[in-house]
Design an enzyme around this catalytic site. Structure first.
Site, PDB file in Angstrom:
ATOM      1  N   HIS A  17      -6.663  11.642 -14.458  1.00  0.00           N
ATOM      2  CA  HIS A  17      -6.355  10.288 -13.999  1.00  0.00           C
ATOM      3  C   HIS A  17      -4.895  10.187 -13.577  1.00  0.00           C
ATOM      4  O   HIS A  17      -4.583   9.617 -12.529  1.00  0.00           O
ATOM      5  CB  HIS A  17      -6.591   9.252 -15.115  1.00  0.00           C
ATOM      6  CG  HIS A  17      -8.005   9.093 -15.543  1.00  0.00           C
ATOM      7  ND1 HIS A  17      -8.386   9.164 -16.864  1.00  0.00           N
ATOM      8  CD2 HIS A  17      -9.142   8.863 -14.838  1.00  0.00           C
ATOM      9  CE1 HIS A  17      -9.690   8.966 -16.956  1.00  0.00           C
ATOM     10  NE2 HIS A  17     -10.180   8.796 -15.729  1.00  0.00           N
ATOM     11  N   LYS A  41     -20.701   0.768 -21.860  1.00  0.00           N
ATOM     12  CA  LYS A  41     -20.255   2.132 -22.152  1.00  0.00           C
ATOM     13  C   LYS A  41     -19.814   2.303 -23.606  1.00  0.00           C
ATOM     14  O   LYS A  41     -19.703   3.419 -24.082  1.00  0.00           O
ATOM     15  CB  LYS A  41     -19.108   2.542 -21.223  1.00  0.00           C
ATOM     16  CG  LYS A  41     -19.576   2.968 -19.847  1.00  0.00           C
ATOM     17  CD  LYS A  41     -18.435   3.624 -19.097  1.00  0.00           C
ATOM     18  CE  LYS A  41     -18.908   4.197 -17.780  1.00  0.00           C
ATOM     19  NZ  LYS A  41     -17.813   4.866 -17.064  1.00  0.00           N
ATOM     20  N   ARG A  95     -13.985  14.994  -8.535  1.00  0.00           N
ATOM     21  CA  ARG A  95     -13.835  16.278  -9.213  1.00  0.00           C
ATOM     22  C   ARG A  95     -14.804  17.296  -8.644  1.00  0.00           C
ATOM     23  O   ARG A  95     -14.487  18.463  -8.531  1.00  0.00           O
ATOM     24  CB  ARG A  95     -14.098  16.127 -10.714  1.00  0.00           C
ATOM     25  CG  ARG A  95     -13.078  15.287 -11.436  1.00  0.00           C
ATOM     26  CD  ARG A  95     -13.507  15.034 -12.848  1.00  0.00           C
ATOM     27  NE  ARG A  95     -14.743  14.244 -12.810  1.00  0.00           N
ATOM     28  CZ  ARG A  95     -15.228  13.556 -13.800  1.00  0.00           C
ATOM     29  NH1 ARG A  95     -14.622  13.553 -14.945  1.00  0.00           N
ATOM     30  NH2 ARG A  95     -16.335  12.864 -13.677  1.00  0.00           N
ATOM     31  N   SER A 133     -13.123  12.043 -19.376  1.00  0.00           N
ATOM     32  CA  SER A 133     -12.841  11.339 -20.639  1.00  0.00           C
ATOM     33  C   SER A 133     -13.933  11.564 -21.665  1.00  0.00           C
ATOM     34  O   SER A 133     -13.655  11.763 -22.851  1.00  0.00           O
ATOM     35  CB  SER A 133     -12.672   9.839 -20.381  1.00  0.00           C
ATOM     36  OG  SER A 133     -11.532   9.591 -19.608  1.00  0.00           O
TER      37      SER A 133
END
Length: 165
Positions: A17, A41, A95, A133
């Protein structure tokens, strides 16, 4: 003034990030880090903790780049958040190819909602492409060393939250 919005949950903020934030900051005058509330989440860190981590990491980047970088919590549609903060650009980090497939759909939907807001993709640096994460939290929970994936301050906060200190 060119303003961009870089949205995410940032639970926690990783070096991936930070890499995207650093690179986006040189492209705009103001970079808003949209911190998604996203109750579905079930984040490890509270919204306030995530905002504080982002502000801590971005204070240095703001000085380095000369760009105003601010954290902005949001729970509405991304496109509405972009309008709210005056962003002409949404920044998304990629990514892998799987990220692109999801992001491609999101761009289409966002353009249908407001075609005046452009989405820009930034590829993560090779050394950060595997960082997620979710994986960082899992590694830390299982007593793995995540210091090469997060900053020292975030590493400390993560270890403390997981009761590993």
């Amino acid at each position: 003034m060119r303003t961009a919005l870089y949205p995410g949950t940032f639970d926690p903020i990783t070096l991936g990030h930070v890499d995207i934030i650093r690179r986006a900051a040189v492209l705009v005058d103001r970079l808003v880090i949209g911190v998604a509330i996203n109750r579905d989440k079930g984040p490890l860190f509270t919204l306030e903790e995530r905002v504080a981590m982002i502000e801590g990491e971005c204070a240095k980047l703001s000085k380095e780049t000369g760009t105003e970088i601010v954290a902005h919590p949001f729970e509405n549609l991304l496109i509405d958040c972009a309008k709210e903060v005056g962003a002409q650009i949404i920044v998304r980090g990629l990514r892998a190819v799987t990220d692109f497939e999801y992001e491609y759909q999101m761009v289409g939907m966002n353009r249908a909602l407001d075609s005046s807001i452009e989405t820009v993709f930034l590829m993560a640096d090779l050394k950060h492409q595997a960082i997620a994460s979710k994986l960082v939290k899992e590694i830390a929970r299982l007593n793995g060393d995540v210091s090469k994936f997060v900053t020292p301050a975030v590493n400390s906060a993560l270890l403390e939250r997981l009761g590993k200190v």
